[in-house]
Motif scaffolding. Sequence first.
Motif, PDB file in Angstrom:
ATOM      1  N   THR A 161       0.864  -1.184   0.000  1.00 29.41           N
ATOM      2  CA  THR A 161       0.000   0.000   0.000  1.00 29.41           C
ATOM      3  C   THR A 161       0.899   1.231   0.000  1.00 29.41           C
ATOM      4  O   THR A 161       2.061   1.170   0.425  1.00 29.41           O
ATOM      5  N   PHE A 162       0.360   2.341  -0.484  1.00 33.99           N
ATOM      6  CA  PHE A 162       1.176   3.515  -0.770  1.00 33.99           C
ATOM      7  C   PHE A 162       0.584   4.777  -0.156  1.00 33.99           C
ATOM      8  O   PHE A 162      -0.603   4.827   0.152  1.00 33.99           O
ATOM      9  N   GLN A 163       1.441   5.794  -0.051  1.00 39.94           N
ATOM     10  CA  GLN A 163       1.012   7.089   0.484  1.00 39.94           C
ATOM     11  C   GLN A 163       0.063   7.807  -0.487  1.00 39.94           C
ATOM     12  O   GLN A 163      -0.819   8.526  -0.053  1.00 39.94           O
ATOM     13  N   THR A 164       0.263   7.596  -1.777  1.00 45.23           N
ATOM     14  CA  THR A 164      -0.545   8.288  -2.796  1.00 45.23           C
ATOM     15  C   THR A 164      -0.814   7.350  -3.975  1.00 45.23           C
ATOM     16  O   THR A 164      -0.125   6.341  -4.150  1.00 45.23           O
ATOM     17  N   THR A 165      -1.782   7.740  -4.770  1.00 48.37           N
ATOM     18  CA  THR A 165      -2.078   6.996  -5.995  1.00 48.37           C
ATOM     19  C   THR A 165      -0.893   7.054  -6.952  1.00 48.37           C
ATOM     20  O   THR A 165      -0.546   6.066  -7.598  1.00 48.37           O
ATOM     21  N   THR A 166      -0.255   8.227  -7.035  1.00 50.51           N
ATOM     22  CA  THR A 166       0.917   8.386  -7.903  1.00 50.51           C
ATOM     23  C   THR A 166       2.015   7.406  -7.511  1.00 50.51           C
ATOM     24  O   THR A 166       2.640   6.787  -8.378  1.00 50.51           O
ATOM     25  N   THR A 196       3.711   4.622  -9.862  1.00 57.13           N
ATOM     26  CA  THR A 196       5.169   4.693 -10.027  1.00 57.13           C
ATOM     27  C   THR A 196       5.810   3.357  -9.660  1.00 57.13           C
ATOM     28  O   THR A 196       6.692   2.862 -10.361  1.00 57.13           O
ATOM     29  N   ALA A 197       5.367   2.759  -8.571  1.00 51.42           N
ATOM     30  CA  ALA A 197       5.890   1.455  -8.159  1.00 51.42           C
ATOM     31  C   ALA A 197       5.566   0.387  -9.191  1.00 51.42           C
ATOM     32  O   ALA A 197       6.411  -0.458  -9.506  1.00 51.42           O
ATOM     33  N   ASP A 198       4.353   0.410  -9.724  1.00 48.62           N
ATOM     34  CA  ASP A 198       3.977  -0.572 -10.740  1.00 48.62           C
ATOM     35  C   ASP A 198       4.874  -0.453 -11.962  1.00 48.62           C
ATOM     36  O   ASP A 198       5.366  -1.457 -12.478  1.00 48.62           O
ATOM     37  N   LYS A 199       5.116   0.771 -12.405  1.00 49.72           N
ATOM     38  CA  LYS A 199       6.000   0.985 -13.555  1.00 49.72           C
ATOM     39  C   LYS A 199       7.421   0.536 -13.229  1.00 49.72           C
ATOM     40  O   LYS A 199       8.074  -0.127 -14.034  1.00 49.72           O
ATOM     41  N   GLY A 225      -3.308  -0.506  -4.394  1.00 47.21           N
ATOM     42  CA  GLY A 225      -2.124  -1.223  -3.951  1.00 47.21           C
ATOM     43  C   GLY A 225      -1.675  -2.183  -5.028  1.00 47.21           C
ATOM     44  O   GLY A 225      -2.310  -2.302  -6.078  1.00 47.21           O
ATOM     45  N   ILE A 226      -0.580  -2.843  -4.759  1.00 46.13           N
ATOM     46  CA  ILE A 226      -0.053  -3.838  -5.693  1.00 46.13           C
ATOM     47  C   ILE A 226       0.034  -5.161  -4.958  1.00 46.13           C
ATOM     48  O   ILE A 226       0.671  -5.266  -3.905  1.00 46.13           O
ATOM     49  N   LYS A 227      -0.616  -6.158  -5.518  1.00 44.99           N
ATOM     50  CA  LYS A 227      -0.558  -7.510  -4.976  1.00 44.99           C
ATOM     51  C   LYS A 227       0.541  -8.255  -5.725  1.00 44.99           C
ATOM     52  O   LYS A 227       0.593  -8.227  -6.956  1.00 44.99           O
ATOM     53  N   ASP A 277      14.664   2.633  -1.728  1.00 44.77           N
ATOM     54  CA  ASP A 277      15.874   3.292  -2.228  1.00 44.77           C
ATOM     55  C   ASP A 277      15.581   4.234  -3.385  1.00 44.77           C
ATOM     56  O   ASP A 277      16.317   5.187  -3.615  1.00 44.77           O
ATOM     57  N   ASN A 278      14.518   3.962  -4.134  1.00 45.51           N
ATOM     58  CA  ASN A 278      14.150   4.808  -5.274  1.00 45.51           C
ATOM     59  C   ASN A 278      13.121   5.869  -4.901  1.00 45.51           C
ATOM     60  O   ASN A 278      12.535   6.496  -5.777  1.00 45.51           O
ATOM     61  N   GLY A 279      12.900   6.053  -3.615  1.00 43.73           N
ATOM     62  CA  GLY A 279      12.048   7.143  -3.141  1.00 43.73           C
ATOM     63  C   GLY A 279      10.557   6.937  -3.360  1.00 43.73           C
ATOM     64  O   GLY A 279       9.792   7.904  -3.354  1.00 43.73           O
ATOM     65  N   ILE A 280      10.126   5.702  -3.545  1.00 47.52           N
ATOM     66  CA  ILE A 280       8.702   5.417  -3.726  1.00 47.52           C
ATOM     67  C   ILE A 280       8.070   5.282  -2.350  1.00 47.52           C
ATOM     68  O   ILE A 280       8.519   4.490  -1.526  1.00 47.52           O
TER      69      ILE A 280
END
Length: 95
Positions: free
Chosen positions: A9-14, A18-21, A49-51, A68-71
């Motif tokens: 789960t992430f702080q934002t939709t962006t 970004t993580a998916d990409k 989120g990403i499963k 490390d990539n700031g996501i």
Amino acid sequence: MCFLNYLLTFQTTTAAFTADKFLTDSKKQLKKSIEAIPFKLTDTCYGLGIKIETTENTMKDIYKQLKDNGINLKHCWQDVNFDGNYIIADNNLRS
């Protein structure tokens, strides 16, 4: 090799997109999907989120690379019984 289900789960939709990409571009052969997440897991209105189905070692690597990539990850969850009941796995992945 033991495969487990994880949910990021992430702080934002962006951050989720970004993580998916990032994961797609990483060339890892991952079984992953963008998921609509219940409010109780995100504690925000974003609900994406990403499963990922992978091994614990691979998930540790992914977790570190995303950080490390700031996501901006909110949490990493693990489905311990394969029944959709997740527990927070952040502490296990930091080691």
